[in-house]
Design a protein around this motif. Structure first.
Motif, mmCIF file in Angstrom:
data_model
loop_
_atom_site.group_PDB
_atom_site.id
_atom_site.type_symbol
_atom_site.label_atom_id
_atom_site.label_comp_id
_atom_site.label_asym_id
_atom_site.label_seq_id
_atom_site.Cartn_x
_atom_site.Cartn_y
_atom_site.Cartn_z
ATOM 1 N N GLU A 66 0.803 -1.219 0.000
ATOM 2 C CA GLU A 66 0.000 0.000 0.000
ATOM 3 C C GLU A 66 0.840 1.275 0.000
ATOM 4 O O GLU A 66 0.479 2.258 -0.660
ATOM 5 C CB GLU A 66 -0.937 0.004 1.218
ATOM 6 C CG GLU A 66 -2.023 -1.041 1.172
ATOM 7 C CD GLU A 66 -2.992 -0.800 0.032
ATOM 8 O OE1 GLU A 66 -3.273 0.390 -0.278
ATOM 9 O OE2 GLU A 66 -3.455 -1.783 -0.559
ATOM 10 N N ASP A 67 1.954 1.277 0.752
ATOM 11 C CA ASP A 67 2.723 2.513 0.944
ATOM 12 C C ASP A 67 3.954 2.607 0.046
ATOM 13 O O ASP A 67 4.556 3.685 -0.056
ATOM 14 C CB ASP A 67 3.159 2.633 2.406
ATOM 15 C CG ASP A 67 1.980 2.664 3.362
ATOM 16 O OD1 ASP A 67 0.921 3.152 2.934
ATOM 17 O OD2 ASP A 67 2.118 2.205 4.510
ATOM 18 N N PRO A 71 2.198 3.606 -4.642
ATOM 19 C CA PRO A 71 2.627 4.946 -5.060
ATOM 20 C C PRO A 71 3.640 4.931 -6.199
ATOM 21 O O PRO A 71 3.620 5.815 -7.063
ATOM 22 C CB PRO A 71 3.238 5.536 -3.776
ATOM 23 C CG PRO A 71 2.604 4.783 -2.666
ATOM 24 C CD PRO A 71 2.411 3.403 -3.191
ATOM 25 N N TYR A 86 10.375 10.409 -3.297
ATOM 26 C CA TYR A 86 10.400 10.830 -1.894
ATOM 27 C C TYR A 86 9.082 11.500 -1.511
ATOM 28 O O TYR A 86 8.514 11.239 -0.442
ATOM 29 C CB TYR A 86 11.580 11.784 -1.675
ATOM 30 C CG TYR A 86 11.849 12.156 -0.235
ATOM 31 C CD1 TYR A 86 12.796 11.476 0.523
ATOM 32 C CD2 TYR A 86 11.172 13.215 0.367
ATOM 33 C CE1 TYR A 86 13.054 11.826 1.837
ATOM 34 C CE2 TYR A 86 11.415 13.577 1.678
ATOM 35 C CZ TYR A 86 12.360 12.879 2.406
ATOM 36 O OH TYR A 86 12.611 13.237 3.709
ATOM 37 N N GLN A 87 8.584 12.366 -2.382
ATOM 38 C CA GLN A 87 7.373 13.123 -2.079
ATOM 39 C C GLN A 87 6.097 12.313 -2.289
ATOM 40 O O GLN A 87 5.036 12.690 -1.792
ATOM 41 C CB GLN A 87 7.329 14.385 -2.944
ATOM 42 C CG GLN A 87 8.437 15.378 -2.618
ATOM 43 C CD GLN A 87 8.438 16.586 -3.537
ATOM 44 O OE1 GLN A 87 7.828 16.553 -4.609
ATOM 45 N NE2 GLN A 87 9.114 17.642 -3.119
ATOM 46 N N SER A 88 6.180 11.205 -2.979
ATOM 47 C CA SER A 88 4.979 10.404 -3.239
ATOM 48 C C SER A 88 4.709 9.360 -2.162
ATOM 49 O O SER A 88 3.609 8.822 -2.090
ATOM 50 C CB SER A 88 5.106 9.693 -4.594
ATOM 51 O OG SER A 88 6.147 8.729 -4.557
ATOM 52 N N LEU A 89 5.715 9.064 -1.334
ATOM 53 C CA LEU A 89 5.563 8.012 -0.328
ATOM 54 C C LEU A 89 4.901 8.569 0.932
ATOM 55 O O LEU A 89 5.341 9.589 1.473
ATOM 56 C CB LEU A 89 6.920 7.399 0.017
ATOM 57 C CG LEU A 89 7.660 6.721 -1.134
ATOM 58 C CD1 LEU A 89 9.010 6.205 -0.677
ATOM 59 C CD2 LEU A 89 6.834 5.579 -1.720
ATOM 60 N N ASN A 90 3.864 7.892 1.407
ATOM 61 C CA ASN A 90 3.162 8.313 2.619
ATOM 62 C C ASN A 90 3.691 7.552 3.831
ATOM 63 O O ASN A 90 2.968 6.805 4.494
ATOM 64 C CB ASN A 90 1.656 8.071 2.459
ATOM 65 C CG ASN A 90 1.063 8.880 1.330
ATOM 66 O OD1 ASN A 90 1.430 10.041 1.130
ATOM 67 N ND2 ASN A 90 0.150 8.268 0.592
ATOM 68 N N ILE A 91 4.966 7.757 4.091
ATOM 69 C CA ILE A 91 5.636 7.067 5.193
ATOM 70 C C ILE A 91 6.292 8.124 6.074
ATOM 71 O O ILE A 91 6.897 9.080 5.575
ATOM 72 C CB ILE A 91 6.683 6.061 4.673
ATOM 73 C CG1 ILE A 91 5.975 4.967 3.858
ATOM 74 C CG2 ILE A 91 7.456 5.434 5.818
ATOM 75 C CD1 ILE A 91 6.927 4.025 3.182
ATOM 76 N N GLY A 92 6.171 7.938 7.379
ATOM 77 C CA GLY A 92 6.649 8.960 8.303
ATOM 78 C C GLY A 92 8.148 9.152 8.289
ATOM 79 O O GLY A 92 8.637 10.272 8.386
#
Length: 505
Positions: A66-67, A71, A86-92
């Motif tokens: 999913e993450d 993406p 880098y900007q497309s990943l929804n990871i903290g």
């Protein structure tokens, strides 16, 4: 954030040519010893190929799909670059790097590495499984009254527990990586406007200066940074209780948390701190004072009662009351051994029972301790190996050692009994005093993180006695302990909260 990370990666970029996918795979396989659980997955793009590198059982499968993969597939028709990914990943937590050592260490710790062919650096994404047990009751520190929650093996959970207890904006948490081969995260915890800077600097310097392959547990770290590693006496307090940890921070001490260890460290620590519990604060002051005095008396009995028996029967018969002399003579009439050998034998048997009970499963261990003590004690008396009076004395000494809240200090006091018994057998009362004075001199020379070990008695600080030997009423604790050299000495100001006011006031 991306600019700072990219500049750092660019600064550390390898001066050699950009690696191809096959060259990078060979390097990372070599770095991780060709581990069978090291997996590679290709994501094809119309411009470049993306390579995902991770350990099979160290990441979350749902987070991977999913993450990460989803993406990346959405970027198929866009220009592919490190910045776009880098900007497309929804990871903290994302890290830019191209250093092989950082990449391999990150993969071991549960990160996934995204390699983009033709780019200067890749991305480490934190999607690792964080295995940890839930919050449970402390096993090594039993409490009747007060919070029962204990630390866990997760340093993130432990830091969160401390922050829940101390919602103070001045609470500082410094992260230090320790270990050359197995890097372990160590957190230095203190209240910045309370803790003495010298104490904080001492902890920081000793931890950062460690040159060791790995640290398995906080107790190992304590042995590496303490002032004297030869002495029997512990110099740093170890605890599983968050409330004790936070209470020490409020008093001006410094705490240490180690990843994958449920034990926390507190320092500087005095000798008397090992005989205190948080229960002393939760109960009323007169009960707390009674319990502390009871512990100190029981500890003295635990150390000196058996040696006194040996000294009296060997050299000082004249101090025995005449009413007791007859029964004592009858009790020892069938014992073929001298008192010193008799006492050492019984103490050794007690330690065997204690160790066996601790190593066996809980239910079996309790049975071993109770039944074993009764059966062996009774059999030893009937066989003439020992006297009834010594059995009673040994039992009282064992009970006295159990009153010590700290397991490390309790073990130390049990070991000290053996040389004191031996000295009593050689020189009687003079031998006991000689051994006791040697121990006292040794304690006077000890320090904890550079601070006196016997404070507040040496050096004498009368205002700190309420934090060690006695438990005064709460209203007497307006000032923090002077022994900790706190920046902010005042805990609270005198209040008239107990004064009864009219409703309209």
């Amino acid at each position: 954030m991306f600019k700072e990370s990219f500049k750092k990666a660019e600064k550390n970029r390898k001066k050699a040519h950009r690696l191809t996918k096959e060259e990078f795979k060979a390097d990372i396989q070599s770095a991780l010893s060709n581990s069978s659980d090291l997996l590679f997955r290709d994501i094809f793009h119309h411009e470049k190929t993306i390579l995902l590198v991770y350990l099979e059982n160290s990441i979350k499968e749902d987070a991977l799909s999913e993450d990460i993969i989803k993406p990346l597939n959405l970027l198929y028709n866009e220009a592919l670059s490190v910045k776009n990914i880098y900007q497309s990943l929804n990871i903290g937590k994302l890290l830019l790097t191209n250093q092989l050592e950082e990449i391999s260490q990150g993969i071991i710790n549960g990160y996934l590495y995204i390699f983009i062919e033709g780019e200067d650096c890749g991305i480490l994404a934190d999607i690792g499984k964080k295995e940890s047990r839930g919050l449970e009751k402390a096993e090594t520190e039993s409490l009747v009254y007060g919070p029962k929650i204990s630390f866990t093996e997760s340093i993130a959970t432990n830091v969160n527990i401390v922050r829940n207890y101390l919602s103070d904006e001045k609470l500082a948490v410094e992260e230090i990586m320790v270990g050359n081969r197995l890097k372990r995260k160590v957190s230095l915890v203190y209240i910045s406007d309370v803790a003495d800077e010298e104490n904080v600097s001492t902890f920081r310097q000793r931890i950062t200066d460690l040159d060791i392959d790995s640290i398995i547990d906080a107790s190992v770290l304590a042995q590496l940074i303490e002032d004297n590693s030869i002495t029997l006496f512990p110099q740093l307090m170890s605890t599983e209780l968050p409330d004790r940890f936070c209470m020490s921070l409020l008093y001006g001490k410094v705490g240490v948390l180690v990843d994958r260890s449920p034990i926390s460290l507190i320092g500087p620590t005095s000798f008397y701190s090992f005989f205190e519990t948080t229960e002393d604060v939760y109960v009323r002051w007169n009960i707390g004072t009674f319990l502390r005095i009871l512990r100190f008396i029981s500890i003295l009995l635990s150390i000196l009662l058996t040696p006194a028996y040996v000294a009296v029967l060997t050299y000082h018969y004249e101090v025995i009351p005449s009413a007791l002399l007859t029964s004592l003579g009858e009790s020892r009439s069938n014992v073929p051994f001298p008192p010193v050998f008799e006492a050492l034998l019984l103490e050794f048997i007690i330690e065997l029972l204690r160790e066996a009970g601790a190593r066996l499963p809980t239910k079996v261990g309790q049975t071993m301790g109770i039944v074993g003590g009764i059966v062996i004690g009774q059999a030893a008396v009937q066989a003439g190996f020992t006297s009834n009076i010594l059995i009673i004395i040994i039992a009282i000494s064992a009970l006295g050692s159990f009153t010590t809240p700290s397991y490390l200090m309790g073990s130390t006091l049990r070991i000290l009994r053996f040389p004191i018994i031996f000295a009593a057998g050689l020189y009687g009362g003079i031998g006991i005093m000689f051994a006791f004075c040697l121990i006292l001199i040794h304690l006077l020379r000890q320090t904890s993180m550079g601070r006196p070990y016997l404070t507040p008695l040496f050096p004498l600080r009368l205002n700190d006695l309420k934090y060690s030997l006695i438990r005064a009423p709460i209203s007497f604790y307006r000032n923090r302990p002077e022994s900790n050299m706190p920046k902010d000495h005042i805990r609270f100001f005198k209040s008239d909260g107990r004064k009864k006011n009219d409703l309209d006031e």
